[in-house]
Write an enzyme that holds these catalytic residues in place. Structure first.
Site, mmCIF file in Angstrom:
data_model
loop_
_atom_site.group_PDB
_atom_site.id
_atom_site.type_symbol
_atom_site.label_atom_id
_atom_site.label_comp_id
_atom_site.label_asym_id
_atom_site.label_seq_id
_atom_site.Cartn_x
_atom_site.Cartn_y
_atom_site.Cartn_z
ATOM 1 N N ALA A 182 17.109 -69.402 12.189
ATOM 2 C CA ALA A 182 16.207 -70.342 11.522
ATOM 3 C C ALA A 182 14.744 -70.050 11.783
ATOM 4 O O ALA A 182 13.867 -70.578 11.109
ATOM 5 C CB ALA A 182 16.524 -71.773 11.963
ATOM 6 N N ARG A 196 5.226 -62.334 12.467
ATOM 7 C CA ARG A 196 4.651 -61.024 12.786
ATOM 8 C C ARG A 196 5.173 -59.898 11.888
ATOM 9 O O ARG A 196 4.663 -58.793 11.918
ATOM 10 C CB ARG A 196 4.897 -60.695 14.263
ATOM 11 C CG ARG A 196 3.897 -61.385 15.170
ATOM 12 C CD ARG A 196 4.206 -61.123 16.623
ATOM 13 N NE ARG A 196 5.344 -61.908 17.086
ATOM 14 C CZ ARG A 196 6.016 -61.643 18.213
ATOM 15 N NH1 ARG A 196 5.687 -60.613 18.955
ATOM 16 N NH2 ARG A 196 7.029 -62.412 18.576
ATOM 17 N N GLY A 198 13.616 -76.006 18.140
ATOM 18 C CA GLY A 198 13.977 -75.214 19.312
ATOM 19 C C GLY A 198 15.431 -74.781 19.290
ATOM 20 O O GLY A 198 16.235 -75.254 18.473
ATOM 21 N N THR A 199 15.765 -73.886 20.213
ATOM 22 C CA THR A 199 17.115 -73.309 20.226
ATOM 23 C C THR A 199 18.184 -74.351 20.576
ATOM 24 O O THR A 199 19.299 -74.287 20.060
ATOM 25 C CB THR A 199 17.191 -72.133 21.209
ATOM 26 O OG1 THR A 199 16.632 -72.529 22.470
ATOM 27 C CG2 THR A 199 16.410 -70.929 20.704
ATOM 28 N N GLU A 240 11.491 -70.843 30.976
ATOM 29 C CA GLU A 240 10.726 -70.116 29.964
ATOM 30 C C GLU A 240 9.403 -69.656 30.547
ATOM 31 O O GLU A 240 8.805 -70.343 31.376
ATOM 32 C CB GLU A 240 10.488 -71.025 28.751
ATOM 33 C CG GLU A 240 11.754 -71.357 27.988
ATOM 34 C CD GLU A 240 12.509 -70.104 27.558
ATOM 35 O OE1 GLU A 240 11.964 -69.308 26.786
ATOM 36 O OE2 GLU A 240 13.656 -69.921 28.019
ATOM 37 N N SER A 242 20.470 -19.824 -24.178
ATOM 38 C CA SER A 242 19.335 -20.502 -23.561
ATOM 39 C C SER A 242 18.527 -21.302 -24.569
ATOM 40 O O SER A 242 18.507 -20.977 -25.753
ATOM 41 C CB SER A 242 18.401 -19.472 -22.906
ATOM 42 O OG SER A 242 19.098 -18.808 -21.891
HETATM 43 C C1 UD1 Z 1 14.423 -67.439 23.597
HETATM 44 C C2 UD1 Z 1 14.934 -68.045 24.897
HETATM 45 C C3 UD1 Z 1 14.469 -67.177 26.078
HETATM 46 C C4 UD1 Z 1 14.957 -65.760 25.896
HETATM 47 C C5 UD1 Z 1 14.509 -65.220 24.536
HETATM 48 C C6 UD1 Z 1 15.197 -63.893 24.282
HETATM 49 C C7 UD1 Z 1 15.000 -70.455 24.581
HETATM 50 C C8 UD1 Z 1 14.304 -71.744 24.833
HETATM 51 N N1 UD1 Z 1 14.410 -69.376 25.033
HETATM 52 O O1 UD1 Z 1 13.014 -67.520 23.638
HETATM 53 O O2 UD1 Z 1 14.969 -67.701 27.282
HETATM 54 O O3 UD1 Z 1 14.444 -64.933 26.931
HETATM 55 O O4 UD1 Z 1 14.886 -66.109 23.462
HETATM 56 O O5 UD1 Z 1 14.672 -63.315 23.131
HETATM 57 O O6 UD1 Z 1 16.078 -70.440 24.034
HETATM 58 N N2 UD1 Z 1 15.720 -70.253 16.507
HETATM 59 C C9 UD1 Z 1 16.297 -71.140 15.643
HETATM 60 N N3 UD1 Z 1 15.827 -72.421 15.580
HETATM 61 C C10 UD1 Z 1 14.797 -72.848 16.357
HETATM 62 C C11 UD1 Z 1 14.212 -71.921 17.238
HETATM 63 C C12 UD1 Z 1 14.690 -70.640 17.297
HETATM 64 O O7 UD1 Z 1 17.227 -70.797 14.908
HETATM 65 O O8 UD1 Z 1 14.413 -74.013 16.240
HETATM 66 C C13 UD1 Z 1 16.253 -68.885 16.575
HETATM 67 C C14 UD1 Z 1 15.218 -67.810 16.211
HETATM 68 O O9 UD1 Z 1 15.297 -67.473 14.852
HETATM 69 C C15 UD1 Z 1 15.642 -66.645 17.099
HETATM 70 C C16 UD1 Z 1 16.256 -67.315 18.306
HETATM 71 O O10 UD1 Z 1 16.607 -68.625 17.896
HETATM 72 O O11 UD1 Z 1 16.620 -65.847 16.477
HETATM 73 C C17 UD1 Z 1 15.317 -67.371 19.483
HETATM 74 O O12 UD1 Z 1 14.169 -68.062 19.140
HETATM 75 P P1 UD1 Z 1 12.740 -67.617 19.638
HETATM 76 O O13 UD1 Z 1 11.740 -68.561 19.097
HETATM 77 O O14 UD1 Z 1 12.536 -66.179 19.427
HETATM 78 O O15 UD1 Z 1 12.882 -67.920 21.210
HETATM 79 P P2 UD1 Z 1 12.044 -67.315 22.377
HETATM 80 O O16 UD1 Z 1 10.875 -68.177 22.604
HETATM 81 O O17 UD1 Z 1 11.831 -65.873 22.172
#
Ligand code: UD1
Ligand code: MG
Length: 487
Positions: free
Chosen positions: A13, A18, A108-109, A185, A436
């Site tokens: 999501a 970048r 967030g994740t 984090e 040809s």
């Molecule tokens: C996350 C981890 C971090 C880890 C890193 C590895 C968390 C809080 N942190 O950080 O510990 O070292 O990945 O790369 O989990 N995504 C969603 N929905 C959201 C947010 C993110 O689907 O609301 C997806 C993103 O598309 C991506 C993944 O989750 O594929 C990670 O998200 P990202 O924002 O890159 O997390 P980081 O801050 O890099």
């Protein structure tokens, strides 16, 4: 690992700012296919009970791409036998196994997992494996070990790596006894925690029965004001649930893609891996670093591929095929002993045994070349069948033609197959000889064994065995003076 041990949630999501692209990050191509498809193929290799892809940013585009991927998946998880077959809910988008779930807004994740969980409610799996849609090189064997670690300890298993430069990642905080205590984090970490080099890759396996409660208890009390999935680790520890860390075979597997530089880096890694597989299978690659496959390349024995070649779609090279430098082959089959000379471009063709193609040949879709055919330099062939041993060696266009065996097509021969609105076929029967610089104005037929004189514009059928020519009689004018420039 038995099938249906895990459900899989693929996080896709997030925003890909970048990348500086109108195309969502997870749809950026690696080896010609979206990043997300690589992750999903790996996920499928684990035979999950149920899978969820969480989409958000550019959801419409990602959902449309997913529909294409789903349509190629298993129709049913267990073809109707056993109690573990998941029930298809027809109102949801997806295949029998996979669902797309929208996360709006993206908080967030942890929030992403919360949004995904309801779609897994009917699944019998006791474990949830979390993957990222932008981490495409992860291997099934690594994931199998990760799942095994979680089931063995009946707890949480994290995939971690130790990096020279851990910046940007969540750090793995361990207790005095060396056990995992929490993930912190980077933005929330103090100096001591930032110094930790063991990081969270994001890939983890979680016990489903506890996950809903853990997620419900998350708070966005952190610098990014997000619901961190990583916070469930400290909670698991507090509840006495075991947490173990597992390392992948190579760090490469855990690399994510955030910008075009990283995308290019992963492309090289992927191509190198493909080259190594082919080398191991006995294919000769003159330079594995100058070789690209964007699709599936299948090779017989003693195949040789020179530098700078590109293979697209599904390409099959039978035994003893030689592909010359800088050739591009897409969706084609090349028969045993055939030589593709340098700089040839072949798309959608079937080529027989012991043929010679190129240099500088262009073979276009729906072309079928029989054994021993020679197609030479600057010859274009489209939607044509050419019979055994026939040759078109120089500067010709053969479009919509049916050519028999042992036919010789002279330099500069053109099939005039198009009148601006319609396409017509040219038929050239066995043993014909086309002089040809001949134009064959289709529809037209050249009979068996016929000869066409050089320079003929053929507008009517040429009878078998005869010489046919259309040529203004040659004459010479004596005493004729070439104009002179005035001084
Ligand atoms: C996350 C981890 C971090 C880890 C890193 C590895 C968390 C809080 N942190 O950080 O510990 O070292 O990945 O790369 O989990 N995504 C969603 N929905 C959201 C947010 C993110 O689907 O609301 C997806 C993103 O598309 C991506 C993944 O989750 O594929 C990670 O998200 P990202 O924002 O890159 O997390 P980081 O801050 O890099
Ligand atoms: Mg990230």
């Amino acid at each position: 690992m038995t099938p249906h041990t895990v459900d899989i949630v693929v996080l896709a999501a997030g925003k890909g700012t970048r990348m500086r692209s109108a195309r969502p990050k997870v749809l950026q191509p690696l080896a010609g296919r979206p990043l997300l498809f690589h992750v999903l193929d790996t996920a499928e290799a684990l035979a999950p009970a149920q899978g969820v892809v969480v989409v958000g940013h550019e959801a419409a585009q990602v959902t449309a791409a997913l529909a294409a991927w789903y349509s190629r998946q298993r129709v049913s998880a267990s073809s109707g036998n056993g109690p573990t077959a998941p029930q298809k809910a027809p109102e949801q988008t997806g295949s029998d196994i996979w669902r797309t779930v929208a996360q709006t807004p993206q908080l967030g994740t942890g929030h992403a997992l919360q949004v995904a969980l309801p779609a897994l409610a009917d699944s019998p799996a006791r474990w949830v494996l979390v993957l990222y849609g932008d981490v495409p090189l992860i291997r099934p064997s690594t994931l199998v070990r990760l799942v095994a670690a979680a089931t063995a300890c009946d707890g949480v298993a994290l995939l971690t790596v130790t990096l020279e430069n851990p910046s940007g990642y969540g750090r793995i905080v361990r207790d005095g006894a060396g056990g995992v205590a929490a993930i912190v984090e980077e933005k929330d970490a103090d100096a001591a925690t930032r110094a930790v080099r063991e990081v969270n890759t994001g890939v983890m396996v979680l016990p489903k029965a506890r996950l809903a409660a853990w997620l419900a208890a998350l708070t966005p009390n952190n610098v990014q004001e997000e619901y961190y999935l990583t916070d469930v680790v400290a909670r698991a520890v507090a509840e006495g649930v075991p947490v173990v860390a597992v390392q992948p075979e190579t760090v490469e597997e855990t690399l994510g893609v955030n910008d075009k530089r990283q995308l290019a880096e992963l492309e090289r890694i992927f191509q190198r891996q493909t080259a190594e597989q082919l080398l191991a299978a006995g294919v000769t690659l003159l330079d594995p670093a100058r070789f690209d496959v964007r699709g599936e390349l299948t090779c017989g024995r003693d195949v040789t591929i020179d530098v700078g070649c590109l293979f697209l779609g599904e390409v099959v090279l039978h035994d003893d095929v030689v592909v010359g430098a800088h050739s591009v082959l897409q969706d084609c089959v090349v028969g045993p002993g055939t030589r593709i000379e340098p700089f040839s471009h072949i798309v959608g063709a079937q080529i027989g045994a012991n043929a010679v193609i190129g240099p500088y040949a262009r073979i276009r879709p729906k072309t079928v070349l029989a054994d021993g055919v020679h197609i030479g330099n600057f010859v274009e062939v489209k939607n044509s069948e050419i019979g055994e041993g026939s040759k078109a060696n120089h500067l010709s266009y053969l479009g919509d033609a049916t050519v028999g065996s042992r036919v010789n097509i002279g330099a500069g021969t053109i099939t005039c197959n198009y009148d601006g609105a319609n396409k017509y076929r040219t038929v050239i029967e066995d043993d014909a000889f086309i002089g040809s610089d001949t134009q064959l104005v289709a529809p037209v037929r050249v009979g068996r064994g016929a000869t066409l004189g050089a320079g003929t514009t053929l507008t009517k059928d040429a009878p078998p065995e005869a010489l046919t020519l259309s040529r203004a009689p040659q004459r010479s004018i004596t005493g004729w003076k070439r104009p002179q420039k005035k001084r």
